[in-house]
Motif scaffolding. Sequence first.
Motif, short mmCIF file in Angstrom:
data_model
loop_
_atom_site.label_atom_id
_atom_site.label_comp_id
_atom_site.label_asym_id
_atom_site.label_seq_id
_atom_site.Cartn_x
_atom_site.Cartn_y
_atom_site.Cartn_z
N SER A 152 0.83 -1.06 0.01
CA SER A 152 0.03 -0.12 -0.08
C SER A 152 0.83 1.34 -0.16
CB SER A 152 -0.89 0.10 1.24
OG SER A 152 -0.38 0.04 2.38
N GLU A 153 0.45 2.41 -0.36
CA GLU A 153 1.17 3.44 -0.77
C GLU A 153 0.04 4.71 -0.34
OE1 GLU A 153 3.48 5.59 -4.16
OE2 GLU A 153 4.22 3.69 -3.80
N ASN A 154 0.29 5.79 0.58
CA ASN A 154 -0.22 6.75 0.82
C ASN A 154 0.35 8.17 0.73
OD1 ASN A 154 -2.33 8.20 1.98
ND2 ASN A 154 -1.99 7.98 3.91
N GLU A 155 -0.12 8.87 -0.13
CA GLU A 155 0.63 10.19 -0.22
C GLU A 155 -0.41 11.42 -0.11
OE1 GLU A 155 3.21 12.34 -4.14
OE2 GLU A 155 2.44 10.42 -4.13
N GLU A 156 0.20 12.43 0.66
CA GLU A 156 -0.58 13.52 0.85
C GLU A 156 0.38 14.66 0.61
OE1 GLU A 156 -1.87 14.18 4.95
OE2 GLU A 156 -2.47 12.23 5.18
N SER A 157 -0.26 15.81 0.05
CA SER A 157 0.66 17.01 -0.23
C SER A 157 -0.52 18.16 0.04
CB SER A 157 1.10 17.00 -1.49
OG SER A 157 0.16 16.99 -2.49
N SER A 158 -0.18 19.30 0.49
CA SER A 158 -1.05 20.46 0.60
C SER A 158 -1.46 21.19 -0.75
CB SER A 158 -0.44 21.46 1.33
OG SER A 158 0.71 21.96 0.98
N ASP A 159 -2.31 21.85 -1.00
CA ASP A 159 -2.58 22.60 -2.37
C ASP A 159 -1.60 23.33 -2.68
OD1 ASP A 159 -4.72 20.99 -2.63
OD2 ASP A 159 -6.06 22.45 -1.60
N ASP A 160 -0.96 24.20 -1.73
CA ASP A 160 -0.15 25.26 -1.95
C ASP A 160 1.60 24.82 -2.04
OD1 ASP A 160 0.51 24.72 0.55
OD2 ASP A 160 0.25 26.73 1.43
N GLY A 161 1.60 23.41 -1.89
CA GLY A 161 2.97 22.82 -2.11
C GLY A 161 3.88 23.10 -1.11
N ARG A 162 3.22 23.33 0.38
CA ARG A 162 4.36 23.50 1.41
C ARG A 162 4.65 22.22 2.18
NH1 ARG A 162 2.44 28.20 5.16
NH2 ARG A 162 4.77 28.17 5.39
N TYR A 163 3.78 21.20 2.15
CA TYR A 163 4.20 20.10 2.60
C TYR A 163 3.92 18.83 1.73
CZ TYR A 163 -0.33 18.85 4.18
OH TYR A 163 -1.86 18.57 4.12
N SER A 164 4.59 17.67 2.02
CA SER A 164 4.30 16.36 1.29
C SER A 164 4.67 15.30 2.17
CB SER A 164 5.11 16.56 -0.16
OG SER A 164 5.13 15.24 -0.48
N ARG A 165 4.18 14.38 1.77
CA ARG A 165 4.16 13.04 2.92
C ARG A 165 3.68 11.80 2.05
NH1 ARG A 165 0.74 11.60 8.01
NH2 ARG A 165 -0.60 10.59 6.69
N LYS A 166 4.64 11.00 1.86
CA LYS A 166 4.38 9.92 1.32
C LYS A 166 4.75 8.54 2.19
CE LYS A 166 5.50 7.82 -3.35
NZ LYS A 166 5.81 7.70 -4.56
N GLU A 167 3.90 7.63 2.36
CA GLU A 167 4.15 6.37 3.00
C GLU A 167 3.78 5.24 2.40
OE1 GLU A 167 1.79 6.81 6.70
OE2 GLU A 167 2.83 8.59 7.52
#
Length: 155
Positions: A89-104
Motif C-alpha cells: 500500500s502507498e499513501n501520499e498527502e500534499s497540500s494545495d500550496d505545495g508547502r508539505y508533502s508526505r508519502k508513506e
Amino acid sequence: MSLVKRNQASPSTSLWRPMDGWLPSIFEDLFNDSRLADVSTFGSTLPAVNIKETADDFLVEVAVPGKKKEDFNIELDQNVLTISSEEKSENEESSDDGRYSRKEFNYTAFKRAFTLPETVEQEKIKATYDNGVLSIQVPKREESKQKPKRMIAVS
C-alpha cells in the motif's frame, strides 16, 4: 516502575569487580538482545495458526484480521499446503500550496507451509474466510478414519 531482568555476573567471573558486574551486564543486554539475533524477522510477522484434528478431518485456522479473501494464495503441491499473502500500500498527502508533502508505503507478506499426511482427500479441501480467520478444512479418506471399537466373540 518496571522490572528489568539482568544477568548477574558472579563475583568470581566478573571483569569489573568494583562495579559488581554492572558494566558487563549493560553490554550483555545490548549485544545479546534476542531482537537483534535475526535481522530478517524485522517487519515480518507470521500469523498464529491452530490445527485441530477430528475423526473426519483436519481444520487449519489462521488468524489474519483486516484482509479480504482475495488477498490469500492457497496452493497444494505434493502434499504440501502453502498459505501466503502479500499486500502493498502507498499513501501520499500534499497540500494545495505545495508547502508539505508526505508519502508513506507499507509492505506485508507471510508464507506458511504444512506437510499433509497421505491419508487426506486432496480434491475435497475447502477454505473460507470469516471475521479475520482463514479456515481450511482438510478431509480424511474413509479408510484412514478411526473405526469404532468392536467386540470379538471367542468361539
